[in-house]
Scaffold this motif. Structure first.
Motif: not given
Length: 136
Positions: A34-40, A43-45, A131-136
């Motif tokens: 499997s190959i990762v399609e990396f974030a451009q 773009t916001e990481v 159980t996840l939370g977002d980090i800005e």
């Protein structure tokens, strides 16, 4: 007839040989290329935080924990889901060998791992809700 104490005095090489044979029987981690399609770039990481410790049972018989408050940075996608790399640490999974692993999440469930060293995906037989939370 041998006494119990003389039977327990096995040569060290016999004990070591048996240990090596038992260790070598550990199952391999199932993988598919499997190959990762990396974030451009630009773009916001986004990062996520684990809000509750999650215990993961691997098909190899080993288990791992995702620690509460651990932070994971989104690095891209594979066909199975979004790939997250640990921040400030290295996460591994174990079978016959130890592999560095990133989380692969789909719909807030851990569905498997991306193994960056081998460029492989390793699925979990049972998805683990997180159980996840977002980090800005």
């Amino acid at each position: 007839m041998k006494s119990l104490s003389s039977m327990c005095r096995r040569p060290l090489w016999v004990i070591l040989a048996c240990s090596i044979v038992l260790f070598s029987c550990a199952p391999m981690i199932a993988t598919t290329p499997s190959i990762v399609e990396f974030a451009q770039d630009g773009t916001e990481v986004r990062s996520i935080v684990i809000l509750a410790t999650a215990k993961i049972q691997l098909d190899t018989g080993y288990s791992r924990e995702l620690a509460e408050t651990s932070v994971w940075k989104r690095v891209g996608r594979v066909p199975q889901g979004t790939v997250y790399q640990p921040v400030g640490t290295i996460f591994t999974i174990e079978g016959r060998q130890v592999h560095e692993a990133y989380l692969v999440l789909k719909d807030k469930k851990l569905v498997g791992f991306y193994l960056p060293g081998e460029q492989n995906y390793s699925p979990l037989s049972t998805a683990v809700p997180l159980t996840l939370g977002d980090i800005e």
